[in-house]
Design an enzyme around this catalytic site. Structure first.
Site, PDB file in Angstrom:
ATOM      1  N   TYR A 131       0.836  -1.202   0.000  1.00 30.75           N
ATOM      2  CA  TYR A 131       0.000   0.000   0.000  1.00 30.75           C
ATOM      3  C   TYR A 131       0.871   1.252   0.000  1.00 30.75           C
ATOM      4  O   TYR A 131       0.611   2.209  -0.739  1.00 30.75           O
ATOM      5  CB  TYR A 131      -0.911  -0.028   1.228  1.00 30.75           C
ATOM      6  CG  TYR A 131      -1.956   1.061   1.270  1.00 30.75           C
ATOM      7  CD1 TYR A 131      -3.170   0.901   0.610  1.00 30.75           C
ATOM      8  CD2 TYR A 131      -1.748   2.231   1.990  1.00 30.75           C
ATOM      9  CE1 TYR A 131      -4.140   1.886   0.658  1.00 30.75           C
ATOM     10  CE2 TYR A 131      -2.709   3.226   2.046  1.00 30.75           C
ATOM     11  CZ  TYR A 131      -3.909   3.040   1.380  1.00 30.75           C
ATOM     12  OH  TYR A 131      -4.876   4.026   1.415  1.00 30.75           O
ATOM     13  N   LYS A 150       0.959   4.104  -2.890  1.00 29.46           N
ATOM     14  CA  LYS A 150       0.573   5.487  -2.619  1.00 29.46           C
ATOM     15  C   LYS A 150       1.741   6.455  -2.852  1.00 29.46           C
ATOM     16  O   LYS A 150       1.519   7.605  -3.233  1.00 29.46           O
ATOM     17  CB  LYS A 150       0.021   5.616  -1.206  1.00 29.46           C
ATOM     18  CG  LYS A 150      -1.326   4.927  -1.014  1.00 29.46           C
ATOM     19  CD  LYS A 150      -2.392   5.471  -1.956  1.00 29.46           C
ATOM     20  CE  LYS A 150      -3.758   4.847  -1.681  1.00 29.46           C
ATOM     21  NZ  LYS A 150      -4.808   5.396  -2.572  1.00 29.46           N
TER      22      LYS A 150
END
Length: 253
Positions: free
Chosen positions: A158, A162
């Site tokens: 993640y 991001k």
């Protein structure tokens, strides 16, 4: 009519079924935009987000698409790009998360998170953004994260995705700003949604998080409304390549 008025514009919001995406769709409709909501499990009719948009007096269309499937994403992009009515606003909010210590983070989890949170975002933006560049008008808003700035804990895939979104926002802005297309991102802080439920349920982590937020509370999905409308509107005409934190002051602590 004000610079924040979106009347007559068409917005596509991915991950629109619940949480932040639903709030973004509701905010855009409240400012006057018609909305196409996209999500893997979005109901064809009667969804909560549809009710929100219709209550604002705007049009709504539901599209079901699985962002874990590259072919489905490419087909979605081609279909939307080929429509007679062009997309004026693209909000790339679809996402997923897998929480596992890095040494135990599987290839499957890594590939899934990078596909949904980064590769699919690029593929859809490439398809819709090309038309915006040709028309010399359009607004693209990515959902970044505090983990576009920081490393996080037990979310390596993640965090990588991001960070990638922050870089992609700047890269596309560099190319498309001269053609009248604004590409920016919103970095939500700790927002009380399903994605953060595990953190909310962990007394120690929740207390540590709250202790660092100057605003003294978890954010709500509607806290993203103002930033979404701003970046989708003419009020942000000279804003390009920005990652805008909406975090209760977390990054300033």
């Amino acid at each position: 009519m004000t610079a924040f008025d979106l009347t007559g514009r068409l917005a596509v919001v991915t991950g629109a079924r619940r949480g932040i995406g639903r709030a973004m769709a509701r905010a855009l409709a409240g400012a006057g935009a018609d909305v196409i909501g996209v999500s893997a499990h979005l109901e064809e009719t009667g969804s909560d987000v549809e009710k929100d948009v219709l209550a604002a007096g705007r049009g709504f269309e539901a599209i079901r698409a699985d962002f874990a499937d590259p072919e489905a994403v490419r087909a979605l992009g081609a279909e939307l790009a080929g429509r007679k009515r062009p997309v004026d606003i693209l909000v790339n909010n679809a996402g997923t998360i897998r929480r596992t210590p890095a040494a135990e983070h599987t290839d499957e989890d890594w590939d899934l998170v990078l596909q949904v949170n980064l590769s699919a975002q690029f593929a859809l933006t490439r398809a819709i953004g090309a038309g915006m560049v040709t028309r010399r008008r359009g607004k693209i808003v990515f959902t970044a994260s505090l983990l576009s700035y920081q490393g996080g804990i037990t979310v390596p895939g993640y965090t990588a995705a991001k960070h990638g979104i922050a870089g992609l926002t700047k890269a596309l802005a560099n190319e498309w700003a001269p053609h009248g297309v604004n590409v920016n991102a919103i970095a939500p802080g700790y927002i009380a949604t399903d994605n953060t439920q595990a953190l909310q349920d962990d007394p120690a982590r929740s207390a540590a998080i709250l202790g660092r937020i100057p605003a003294g509370r978890w954010g709500g999905a509607d806290d993203l409304a103002g930033a979404t409308v701003f970046l989708a509107s003419d009020a942000a005409a000279y804003v390009h390549g920005t990652v805008l934190p909406v975090d209760g002051g977390w990054l300033g602590r």
